[in-house]
Design a protein around this motif. Structure first.
Motif, short mmCIF file in Angstrom:
data_model
loop_
_atom_site.label_atom_id
_atom_site.label_comp_id
_atom_site.label_asym_id
_atom_site.label_seq_id
_atom_site.Cartn_x
_atom_site.Cartn_y
_atom_site.Cartn_z
N GLU A 32 0.82 -1.21 0.09
CA GLU A 32 0.05 0.13 0.00
C GLU A 32 0.95 1.20 -0.26
O GLU A 32 0.50 2.16 -0.81
CB GLU A 32 -0.79 0.14 1.25
N THR A 47 1.28 4.05 -2.73
CA THR A 47 0.95 5.95 -2.33
C THR A 47 2.19 6.57 -2.98
O THR A 47 1.86 7.53 -3.42
CB THR A 47 0.82 5.74 -0.80
N HIS A 92 1.77 9.79 -5.48
CA HIS A 92 1.93 11.11 -4.99
C HIS A 92 3.24 11.69 -5.49
O HIS A 92 3.33 12.85 -5.86
CB HIS A 92 2.12 11.27 -3.39
N ARG A 100 -1.29 4.38 5.04
CA ARG A 100 -0.79 5.09 3.99
C ARG A 100 -0.34 6.45 4.12
O ARG A 100 -0.54 7.18 2.88
CB ARG A 100 -1.97 4.84 2.64
N ASP A 119 -6.00 8.36 7.79
CA ASP A 119 -5.40 7.68 6.81
C ASP A 119 -5.20 8.50 5.51
O ASP A 119 -5.73 9.64 5.45
CB ASP A 119 -6.42 6.64 6.34
N ASP A 120 -3.97 8.16 4.63
CA ASP A 120 -4.08 8.90 3.51
C ASP A 120 -3.39 10.15 3.63
O ASP A 120 -3.89 11.05 2.73
CB ASP A 120 -5.08 8.79 2.48
N ASP A 127 -8.40 12.43 7.83
CA ASP A 127 -8.12 11.73 6.64
C ASP A 127 -7.60 12.65 5.48
O ASP A 127 -8.30 13.73 5.27
CB ASP A 127 -9.09 10.52 6.16
N ARG A 128 -6.82 12.26 4.63
CA ARG A 128 -6.45 12.90 3.50
C ARG A 128 -6.16 14.12 3.87
O ARG A 128 -6.27 15.33 3.07
CB ARG A 128 -7.58 12.92 2.45
#
Length: 247
Positions: free
Chosen positions: A22, A26, A30, A92, A111-112, A137-138
């Motif tokens: 993962e 990622t 990116h 991630r 996450d992310d 997240d994000r």
């Protein structure tokens, strides 16, 4: 019992392999400079720091705090990233370039999320207990940004480079400046889209420049209003004098 233990260890191994896959995907999504999976695996210190945090966090949670702290300092030495073993890190997480990143003890990262070099998720030095930020997240935190104190950063937030954020930030916002100020929320400019149209800007806005422009426009509007009032007073004065002379 032995078969259960082997299955448990195999499950953990598979989980860690899934995490590695993962994280590599990622990086590829990116980083436009990313190469093969093998090169990413071997040469990205942000990933190494994240992976090393997994056993360090396990040791911390199982009472071996001293060993976890020593291991985290070794990780810091080799990667340039300092993640406290007690910090809670989501899936991630991508730490780009990595050097100089600090993540404090009670930090929670969703996450992310993406952190760039020089980011600090730290405390203010005046709090106890939960004293570090919680990222949803994000969340993307730009180069050199500081997110300080027990504050909440909502989902899908973008924090500009070198910003200093010390207050909660709602979801889907963009924050820039010192101290950090929300300049975009849910895709809409907070201070007005006309400023970008006027200056033909496509990069992040400068809230200080925008506020200065707004202040100058307000001052100019007040000056126009004062001139209009002075004209009306002059007309009324002349009318009064004319009426007085007719009497």
């Amino acid at each position: 019992m032995a078969s259960f233990e082997r299955a448990y260890r195999n499950r953990d191994a598979m989980s860690f392999i899934t995490t590695i896959r993962e994280d590599i995907k990622t990086v590829q999504s990116h980083d436009p400079a990313a190469q093969s999976a093998l090169v990413i695996f071997l040469s990205y210190p942000g990933l190494h720091a994240k992976w090393a945090h997994t056993p360090e966090h396990w040791l911390w949670n199982h009472g071996m705090c001293g060993l976890a702290r020593v291991m985290s300092q070794l990780t810091r030495f080799f990667t340039g990233v300092e993640i406290h073993p007690a910090a809670q890190i989501g899936r991630r997480l991508f730490i780009d370039h990595a050097m100089g990143v600090v993540i404090g003890e009670t930090t929670v990262v969703g996450d992310d999320c993406v952190l760039y070099q020089g980011v600090t998720l730290g405390g203010t030095g005046k709090e106890t207990g939960k004293r570090h930020p919680t990222l949803g997240d994000r969340v993307t935190v730009g180069t050199g940004a500081k997110v300080l104190g027990n504050i909440q950063i909502g989902d899908d937030v973008k924090i500009g480079g070198n910003s200093v954020v010390v207050k909660d930030v709602p979801a889907e916002s963009t924050v820039v400046g010192v101290p950090g100020r929300v300049v975009r929320r849910a895709g809409c400019r907070v201070l007005g889209d006309t400023l970008d149209a006027r200056d033909h800007r496509e990069s992040m806005p400068d809230p200080v420049q925008e506020q200065s422009l707004i202040n100058r426009e307000c001052i100019a509007g007040n000056q126009r209003r004062i001139c209009e009032l002075e004209r009306q007073v002059a007309e009324l004065t002349a009318l009064v004098r004319q009426l007085a002379e007719e009497r």
